[in-house]
Motif scaffolding. Structure first.
Motif, short mmCIF file in Angstrom:
data_model
loop_
_atom_site.label_atom_id
_atom_site.label_comp_id
_atom_site.label_asym_id
_atom_site.label_seq_id
_atom_site.Cartn_x
_atom_site.Cartn_y
_atom_site.Cartn_z
N PHE A 475 0.82 -1.21 0.00
CA PHE A 475 0.00 0.00 0.00
C PHE A 475 0.86 1.27 0.00
O PHE A 475 0.53 2.25 -0.66
N HIS A 476 1.98 1.24 0.72
CA HIS A 476 2.86 2.41 0.76
C HIS A 476 3.45 2.69 -0.62
O HIS A 476 3.53 3.85 -1.05
N THR A 477 3.84 1.65 -1.32
CA THR A 477 4.44 1.83 -2.64
C THR A 477 3.39 2.29 -3.65
O THR A 477 3.69 3.08 -4.56
N LEU A 478 2.16 1.81 -3.51
CA LEU A 478 1.09 2.29 -4.39
C LEU A 478 0.88 3.80 -4.24
O LEU A 478 0.62 4.51 -5.21
N PRO A 488 -2.41 11.32 -7.42
CA PRO A 488 -2.63 10.92 -6.02
C PRO A 488 -4.11 10.94 -5.66
O PRO A 488 -4.80 11.93 -5.94
N ARG A 489 -4.59 9.83 -5.05
CA ARG A 489 -6.01 9.76 -4.70
C ARG A 489 -6.23 9.68 -3.19
O ARG A 489 -7.30 9.98 -2.70
N HIS A 493 -3.21 5.31 0.80
CA HIS A 493 -2.73 5.82 2.09
C HIS A 493 -3.71 5.43 3.20
O HIS A 493 -3.31 5.03 4.30
N ALA A 494 -4.99 5.52 2.90
CA ALA A 494 -6.01 5.15 3.88
C ALA A 494 -5.97 3.65 4.16
O ALA A 494 -6.18 3.22 5.32
N MET A 495 -5.70 2.86 3.13
CA MET A 495 -5.59 1.41 3.33
C MET A 495 -4.41 1.07 4.23
O MET A 495 -4.54 0.25 5.15
#
Length: 519
Positions: A475-478, A488-489, A493-495
């Motif tokens: 998730f961090h790399t996404l 950026p959405r 980050h929320a996940m």
């Protein structure tokens, strides 16, 4: 800079075993030179040569993630092994060796064998006199054996592996060595004797055949092994390769071969105060090129050097995506060889349809996920399921895509390969993650290779630090990928924020899981 001399491979003969041999490879073929000089054995392997046939008793209908979770929570080890581990002891699908050549007529007695990593040329000598030089031409499936004129009368024989013919009884195997080659029961080989060539052509299954041929031209011997869809095509292509090699001549092939390796070694070098570590780096660099050629199958567990002991290759020579395959390829990142690294990435990308199919069939999710232990087509082979079917191992494959981008800076690759691969993997794992009592996301079951082997205790309290670290990375790399692509959405980050931090013990440091330390 060419490798220092202390990095070369030097052996004294007779070399008694295949696993103490001189290894040559060009990413298309691999050869192991071993045995007594007077009966020198050359084991031949072809990249991507697999018997793909699946047994009649296909995977159990309960071979699903839901059933695995149910059994793990019950602690039912016996049933878990029956459904998920038993298939791995079946002999097929499996990597297979191509055959052997035997060189007879060279002098008896001990000898010195060496592999010059700088040129990838092997030499065999007695009392300071070179008796044989051998190399596998980079870029083409040709092996060349160069002898002094005094030994032009040596003889060359070709032998098929002991595949059996269907009359042998099936042999009980195990997860490491699933039995002898004889139980594969392949059809008899077709002898090849045309224009001075000798060898055979072998049908493997409905999709695969190959030819192993050689030809002696005075004091020079050429050999080739070619895989194709049919015996007829494999035979035709192998004969064309031998004729082309003979027309070109051994010396010109050698010049071309050395030129390739000079360019390869010119892309990186290393100097360390520790000669052993320096040797390790240079030999890894050699094996990377020797086992991985663009356009060909990537290295499985034994690369292009199948065990030559009349047994199926250890672990069937498969693709273990639980760090084994990744570690085979990670060297290219420190050695400036993205072409070799991309061989594995191109292969993984070609398996995206299979990864999507497996995510649906096994995990019951959208997205993509490959089995952690698989055949060349991406099919699940089974094995200890807490590792061979761990969904987070897919994230290691994601990391390989991102590391390639970090090395090359190729934004198009980031957009068309890295981001889709990460997103498809995340789609699978998102559906598996569940909200725990503390509101944090956890997997239904969790493990850490290979803690507690395949016993009930191997199912660690979710999430193990192994699984958790990989999920954080995903998730961090996404998030980073989206920023680099200007999109950026905030979703990923929320996940990541829904994941717990790694479990840490105040006295011993990082733990295996929330309630188990490394001690």
């Amino acid at each position: 800079m060419l490798p220092p001399k202390h990095c070369n491979i030097n052996l004294t003969g007779p070399i008694p075993r295949w696993d103490e041999a001189i290894p040559l490879g060009n990413g298309i073929l691999g050869s192991l030179f071993w045995g007594p000089m007077e009966h020198l054995r050359i084991s031949v392997d072809i990249a991507g040569l697999w018997l793909r046939r699946r047994p009649e008793e296909e995977l159990d209908k309960e071979f699903t993630y839901a059933k695995l979770v149910e059994l793990a929570r019950k602690g039912d080890v016996a049933e878990t092994r029956r459904i998920f581990d038993t298939p791995y002891a079946r002999p097929t699908p499996t990597k297979i060796p191509a055959g052997h050549l035997f060189l007879d007529g060279l002098p008896q007695g001990s000898y010195q064998a060496s592999l010059d990593l700088g040129t990838a040329v092997a030499s065999f000598s007695q009392n300071g006199t070179t008796i044989l030089r051998a190399f596998l031409c980079m870029g083409r499936p040709i092996g060349v054996l160069m002898l002094p004129e005094a030994y032009r009368n040596v003889t060359l024989a070709v032998e098929r592996p002991s595949f059996g013919n269907g009359t042998q009884a099936a042999e009980a195997g195990n997860s490491v060595s699933p039995g002898s080659l004889q139980q594969l029961a392949l059809p008899d080989a077709i002898p090849e004797t045309e224009d001075g060539m000798i060898g055979f052509s072998q049908k493997v299954d409905d999709r695969t055949a190959y030819s192993l041929l050689c030809k002696k031209c005075g004091a020079t011997l050429y050999y080739t092994a070619v895989q194709a869809e049919s015996v007829e095509k494999a035979s035709r292509l192998a004969k064309l390769e031998l004729c082309a090699a003979e027309d070109m001549s051994a010396e010109k092939l050698l010049q071309q071969h050395k030129r390739w390796w000079r360019q390869y070694w010119g892309k990186s070098s290393l100097q360390l105060p520790d000669e052993t570590l320096e040797q390790l780096w240079y030999r890894a660099n050699y094996f990377l090129a020797a086992g991985s050629e663009p356009g060909n199958a990537p290295m499985p567990l034994q690369g292009v050097w199948c065990a030559d002991d009349d047994q199926l290759p250890p672990w069937k020579g498969d693709y273990h995506n639980d760090l084994n395959t990744q570690f085979t390829y990670c060297h290219y990142l420190t050695a400036n060889h993205p072409e070799q690294g991309k061989v594995f990435l191109d292969y993984l990308w070609s398996l995206c349809p299979q990864a999507a199919k497996f995510a649906r069939a096994f995990y019951g999710t959208a997205g993509e996920c490959l089995p952690s232990v698989m055949d060349i087509d991406g099919g699940a082979l089974g094995g200890w399921p807490m590792y061979s079917l761990s969904p987070t191992n897919q994230i290691w494959l994601c990391q390989m895509f991102y590391e390639y981008y970090r090395l090359t800076g190729d934004k198009e690759f980031l957009r068309t390969r890295v981001e889709p691969y990460f997103t498809a993997t995340a789609a699978c794992l998102e559906e598996l993650l569940q909200e725990g009592l503390d509101g944090k996301l956890v997997l239904p079951v969790s493990s850490s290779p290979e803690i507690h082997d395949d016993e009930a205790a191997s199912w660690l309290t979710p999430n193990s630090n192994y699984d958790l670290a990989l999920l954080h990375y995903l998730f961090h790399t996404l998030v980073q990928i989206e920023y680099q692509l200007g999109n950026p959405r905030g979703y990923w980050h929320a996940m990541e924020a829904k994941l717990a931090p790694l479990s840490v013990d105040t006295e011993t440091g990082l733990m295996l899981s929330p309630n188990e330390t490394l001690q």
